[in-house]
Design a protein around this motif. Structure first.
Motif, PDB file in Angstrom:
ATOM      1  N   ILE A 149      -7.742   1.310  -4.859  1.00  0.00           N
ATOM      2  CA  ILE A 149      -8.497   2.462  -4.360  1.00  0.00           C
ATOM      3  C   ILE A 149      -7.591   3.531  -3.745  1.00  0.00           C
ATOM      4  O   ILE A 149      -7.753   4.728  -4.017  1.00  0.00           O
ATOM      5  CB  ILE A 149      -9.531   1.998  -3.319  1.00  0.00           C
ATOM      6  N   TYR A 150      -6.631   3.078  -2.936  1.00  0.00           N
ATOM      7  CA  TYR A 150      -5.854   4.066  -2.169  1.00  0.00           C
ATOM      8  C   TYR A 150      -4.520   3.488  -1.733  1.00  0.00           C
ATOM      9  O   TYR A 150      -4.439   2.314  -1.379  1.00  0.00           O
ATOM     10  CB  TYR A 150      -6.644   4.488  -0.919  1.00  0.00           C
ATOM     11  N   GLY A 151      -3.484   4.317  -1.740  1.00  0.00           N
ATOM     12  CA  GLY A 151      -2.182   3.890  -1.223  1.00  0.00           C
ATOM     13  C   GLY A 151      -1.066   4.103  -2.207  1.00  0.00           C
ATOM     14  O   GLY A 151      -0.381   5.141  -2.173  1.00  0.00           O
ATOM     15  N   THR A 192     -14.698   1.090 -10.202  1.00  0.00           N
ATOM     16  CA  THR A 192     -13.899   2.315 -10.297  1.00  0.00           C
ATOM     17  C   THR A 192     -14.423   3.110 -11.481  1.00  0.00           C
ATOM     18  O   THR A 192     -14.159   2.774 -12.634  1.00  0.00           O
ATOM     19  CB  THR A 192     -12.408   1.995 -10.481  1.00  0.00           C
ATOM     20  N   GLU A 211       1.285   5.173  -5.165  1.00  0.00           N
ATOM     21  CA  GLU A 211       1.262   6.434  -5.914  1.00  0.00           C
ATOM     22  C   GLU A 211       0.746   6.241  -7.336  1.00  0.00           C
ATOM     23  O   GLU A 211       0.088   7.115  -7.893  1.00  0.00           O
ATOM     24  CB  GLU A 211       2.670   7.032  -5.940  1.00  0.00           C
ATOM     25  N   LEU A 263       0.813  -1.214   0.000  1.00  0.00           N
ATOM     26  CA  LEU A 263       0.000   0.000   0.000  1.00  0.00           C
ATOM     27  C   LEU A 263       0.850   1.269   0.000  1.00  0.00           C
ATOM     28  O   LEU A 263       0.343   2.357  -0.279  1.00  0.00           O
ATOM     29  CB  LEU A 263      -0.941   0.007   1.210  1.00  0.00           C
ATOM     30  N   ARG A 269      -3.362   8.740 -11.971  1.00  0.00           N
ATOM     31  CA  ARG A 269      -2.808   7.759 -11.024  1.00  0.00           C
ATOM     32  C   ARG A 269      -2.976   6.339 -11.557  1.00  0.00           C
ATOM     33  O   ARG A 269      -2.087   5.499 -11.417  1.00  0.00           O
ATOM     34  CB  ARG A 269      -3.490   7.888  -9.661  1.00  0.00           C
ATOM     35  N   SER A 301     -10.856   8.200 -11.509  1.00  0.00           N
ATOM     36  CA  SER A 301      -9.681   8.316 -10.653  1.00  0.00           C
ATOM     37  C   SER A 301      -9.708   9.670  -9.963  1.00  0.00           C
ATOM     38  O   SER A 301      -9.765  10.712 -10.624  1.00  0.00           O
ATOM     39  CB  SER A 301      -8.390   8.177 -11.475  1.00  0.00           C
ATOM     40  N   GLY A 302      -9.666   9.654  -8.630  1.00  0.00           N
ATOM     41  CA  GLY A 302      -9.655  10.905  -7.890  1.00  0.00           C
ATOM     42  C   GLY A 302      -8.420  11.743  -8.171  1.00  0.00           C
ATOM     43  O   GLY A 302      -8.457  12.967  -8.125  1.00  0.00           O
TER      44      GLY A 302
END
Length: 211
Positions: free
Chosen positions: A125-127, A191, A129, A93, A199, A194-195
């Protein structure tokens, strides 16, 4: 160029524009060799790189390429115990780059993934880069509903057989929407965007890989 190759290229060009609308970078590579080279081109020397479980990464030779690259590779294959696996899942992560495939993707540029442990979708989702996804054009679906069906009817039964899971789909080839102890359909992640711009990078391959 064969009709199938031309079709894949044309469809991929449409999907690339749709991924871009969703703030994901997308590329089309007609062959495995080009896809692996494209993926490696993103990696600076010494980067920390992790991966999720994926038949596509194995079949394309991406895993072998990562093992021989000038990077710090967090290789799940070296884990000897459940504790080793948990540590590498957590370390992943914080990676600079995370490699995975996707269970399905829509023409409109959405990713659909169903996961057992959740470590793969967590990293998506997150972590990390950057997330780099390699996916054969056989994983394209019309829309999210069809993509979810694809996972339940194709990807999950095959993965349950591969992993020796005692599930209804492994026994019959048909999803039973089960809650069995060995069920690997524990998280469903769509998904749609992408926020963080760029990424997620999707490499579409003009061949068929994975389940």
């Amino acid at each position: 160029m064969t009709p199938k190759a031309k079709y894949y290229e044309t469809l991929a060009n449409t999907m690339i524009k749709n991924f871009e609308k969703r703030r994901m970078e997308a590329y089309y590579c007609p062959t495995t060799k080009e896809a692996v080279e494209k993926a490696l081109s993103f990696l600076p020397s010494g980067a920390v790189v992790a991966h999720g479980g994926s038949m596509t990464l194995e079949e394309t030779g991406m895993m072998d390429a990562l093992r021989s690259a000038d990077i710090q590779f967090l290789d799940r294959a070296v884990c000897k115990t459940p504790e080793d696996s948990r540590k590498i899942f957590h370390d992943a992560l914080m990676a600079d780059y995370y490699f995975m495939s996707t269970n399905a993707m829509t023409i409109d540029g959405e990713l659909v993934n169903i996961d057992g442990n959740g470590n793969r979708v967590a990293a998506l989702i997150y972590g990390p880069e950057n997330v780099i996804i390699l996916a054969g054009m056989n994983k394209v679906a019309k829309d999210v509903a069809e993509a979810v069906d694809r996972v339940h009817l194709t990807a999950t039964p095959m993965n349950c057989v591969r992993l020796n899971k005692q599930t209804p789909c492994a026994a019959t080839g048909v999803c039973a929407d089960c809650l069995s102890p060995d069920c690997i359909c524990n998280q469903v992640v769509i998904t749609r965007r992408s926020g963080i711009q760029g990424r997620i990078k999707v490499i579409l391959i003009g061949e068929e890989f994975g389940y």
